[in-house]
Design a protein around this motif. Sequence first.
Motif, mmCIF file in Angstrom:
data_model
loop_
_atom_site.group_PDB
_atom_site.id
_atom_site.type_symbol
_atom_site.label_atom_id
_atom_site.label_comp_id
_atom_site.label_asym_id
_atom_site.label_seq_id
_atom_site.Cartn_x
_atom_site.Cartn_y
_atom_site.Cartn_z
ATOM 1 N N VAL A 1 0.385 10.638 3.596
ATOM 2 C CA VAL A 1 0.257 10.458 2.148
ATOM 3 C C VAL A 1 0.606 11.761 1.436
ATOM 4 N N GLU B 1 -13.993 9.449 -5.183
ATOM 5 C CA GLU B 1 -13.784 8.651 -3.968
ATOM 6 C C GLU B 1 -15.065 8.448 -3.179
ATOM 7 N N LYS C 1 -12.604 15.909 2.701
ATOM 8 C CA LYS C 1 -11.362 15.931 3.489
ATOM 9 C C LYS C 1 -10.695 17.291 3.601
ATOM 10 N N GLU D 1 2.768 4.420 -5.234
ATOM 11 C CA GLU D 1 1.764 3.765 -6.081
ATOM 12 C C GLU D 1 1.270 4.651 -7.200
ATOM 13 N N GLU D 2 0.664 3.986 -8.168
ATOM 14 C CA GLU D 2 0.081 4.681 -9.304
ATOM 15 C C GLU D 2 -1.065 5.564 -8.841
ATOM 16 N N LYS E 1 3.362 7.028 0.182
ATOM 17 C CA LYS E 1 2.658 6.772 1.447
ATOM 18 C C LYS E 1 3.603 6.194 2.485
ATOM 19 N N LEU F 1 -4.676 6.965 -8.944
ATOM 20 C CA LEU F 1 -5.974 6.488 -9.425
ATOM 21 C C LEU F 1 -6.869 7.678 -9.748
ATOM 22 N N GLU G 1 -7.469 2.384 0.243
ATOM 23 C CA GLU G 1 -6.933 1.979 1.549
ATOM 24 C C GLU G 1 -7.981 1.208 2.334
ATOM 25 N N LYS H 1 0.777 0.074 5.348
ATOM 26 C CA LYS H 1 0.311 0.217 3.963
ATOM 27 C C LYS H 1 0.935 -0.893 3.106
HETATM 28 P P1 AMP Z 1 -5.007 7.314 2.352
HETATM 29 O O1 AMP Z 1 -4.451 7.773 3.678
HETATM 30 O O2 AMP Z 1 -4.371 6.092 1.804
HETATM 31 O O3 AMP Z 1 -6.508 7.303 2.360
HETATM 32 O O4 AMP Z 1 -4.718 8.511 1.346
HETATM 33 C C1 AMP Z 1 -5.187 9.814 1.607
HETATM 34 C C2 AMP Z 1 -5.847 10.372 0.391
HETATM 35 O O5 AMP Z 1 -4.921 10.438 -0.680
HETATM 36 C C3 AMP Z 1 -6.998 9.511 -0.142
HETATM 37 O O6 AMP Z 1 -8.186 9.776 0.505
HETATM 38 C C4 AMP Z 1 -7.013 9.916 -1.593
HETATM 39 O O7 AMP Z 1 -7.701 11.134 -1.769
HETATM 40 C C5 AMP Z 1 -5.575 10.164 -1.906
HETATM 41 N N1 AMP Z 1 -4.954 8.975 -2.513
HETATM 42 C C6 AMP Z 1 -4.329 7.973 -1.877
HETATM 43 N N2 AMP Z 1 -3.878 7.051 -2.748
HETATM 44 C C7 AMP Z 1 -4.218 7.481 -3.981
HETATM 45 C C8 AMP Z 1 -4.023 6.987 -5.296
HETATM 46 N N3 AMP Z 1 -3.357 5.860 -5.532
HETATM 47 N N4 AMP Z 1 -4.529 7.701 -6.320
HETATM 48 C C9 AMP Z 1 -5.183 8.858 -6.097
HETATM 49 N N5 AMP Z 1 -5.390 9.388 -4.886
HETATM 50 C C10 AMP Z 1 -4.920 8.719 -3.830
#
Ligand code: AMP
Length: 426
Positions: free
Chosen positions: A159, A198, A220, A191-192, A149, A194, A289, A107
């Motif tokens: 995460v 999605e 999910k 991270e901030e 993460k 968001l 991501e 990441k």
């Molecule tokens: P990832 O494994 O990076 O896809 O993260 C898993 C899930 O966490 C994502 O599908 C998003 O729903 C949520 N997520 C990850 N990063 C963020 C973020 N910066 N802001 C809001 N939701 C996030």
Amino acid sequence: MNVLILGSGGREHAFAWKIAQSKKLENLYIAPGNAGTAHCGTNVNISATDFDAVKNLVWEKGIDLVLVGPEDPLVKGIHDYFLADDVLKDIPVIGPKKDGAQLEGSKDFSKQFMIKHGVPTARYASFDKTNLEEGYKFLESLKPPFVLKADGLAAGKGVLILNDINEAKAELKAMISDAKFGAASAKVVIEEFLHGIELSVFVLTDGKSYKLLPSAKDYKRIGEGDTGLNTGGMGAVSPVPFADEAFLKKVEEKIVKPTIAGLNKEGIDYRGFIFIGLMNDNGEPSVIEYNCRMGDPETEVVIPRIKSDLLELLEAVGKQELDKTSFELDSRIATTVMMVAGGYPEEYEKGHEVSGLDQVKESIAFHAGTKQEGNKVLTNGGRLIAVTSFGYTIQEAVNKSFSSAEKITYTNKYYRRDIGKDLMKN
Ligand code: AMP
Ligand code: GLY
């Protein structure tokens, strides 16, 4: 051509189903495959990460192209292994080398890559045991919710999203100091958060040019109304209604083009799929991501919508001639509903017989965690069967998936009955 697909999920069954329709195909092998892939080609019981066994198979069967489904063999360097071997080096592997797979494998790498190449993403910083205290300060500088993460691969569990600052600090410590996700969380990206909705877009690239594949939305959480624990994905819809032409144009200009250009600038020869997880915040996309592979269950809605010969496209990726191929899409909507074992994503039983698959007429039943034993199909995982259907509306497609799912039976059957519902008002 003789083709080998590595993997054993619904994604790999969808790939196998599509490649089996190719005019160019002679023999198809899937390793290890599942009860569904056995109907598209020959399953070979070897692990996708046992590179020596893969080599023997490729040699023995005269394989002309290898398509890698999951991220694990890619992050572990299967493509590099092929390139370093005199016997294998000219056989195209669809999937990036270790360097490109870092887009998913780290990441921290992927965030640095995005910032460096101007790809919009959430503000972040990375921490490890040398600067844990600074991690606490960084958390204090952010507004909740806090997003933590694990840097490395953690089977989709790495995460954490937390509302409370003290809990966030405790989890940061647990990840870094107590190896909450093993070695994967020795480094942590904070991270901030968001806001927005999605969705994912998928790109097939040969390192020089690319094709933008259809968008998809995944569901999910285990429970209806997006409640409960996270899963690998309980259903998907493609295309995504709110990802209209104007939005996708922005995604292409602000995200896809800088990503491909960035890979080139870094000297990363990327040949394969890039899965871009996006947040749409009032029409502005930013990247959550990257994954170095197709999504599952997104593949089960994206691949059936591709009318062109997939094997021809993959062969062109290997030859870096993707720009010479044409790419046609089915304009209909595809939905998939994932049927899972009762208890998933926590403890669940395996080995129950699945029946009624032969009753499914208006959908495609892509197998995920199933295995063939004699003439029986048995449950062999958490996610079992992705039921994909087409329609001119989401309602029409998903109703077909639901009525097909009714016909498939096994002990402790469960699936979400609200897939696509949130998108129907658009
Ligand atoms: P990832 O494994 O990076 O896809 O993260 C898993 C899930 O966490 C994502 O599908 C998003 O729903 C949520 N997520 C990850 N990063 C963020 C973020 N910066 N802001 C809001 N939701 C996030
Ligand atoms: N469905 C999410 C993934 O494949 O990572």
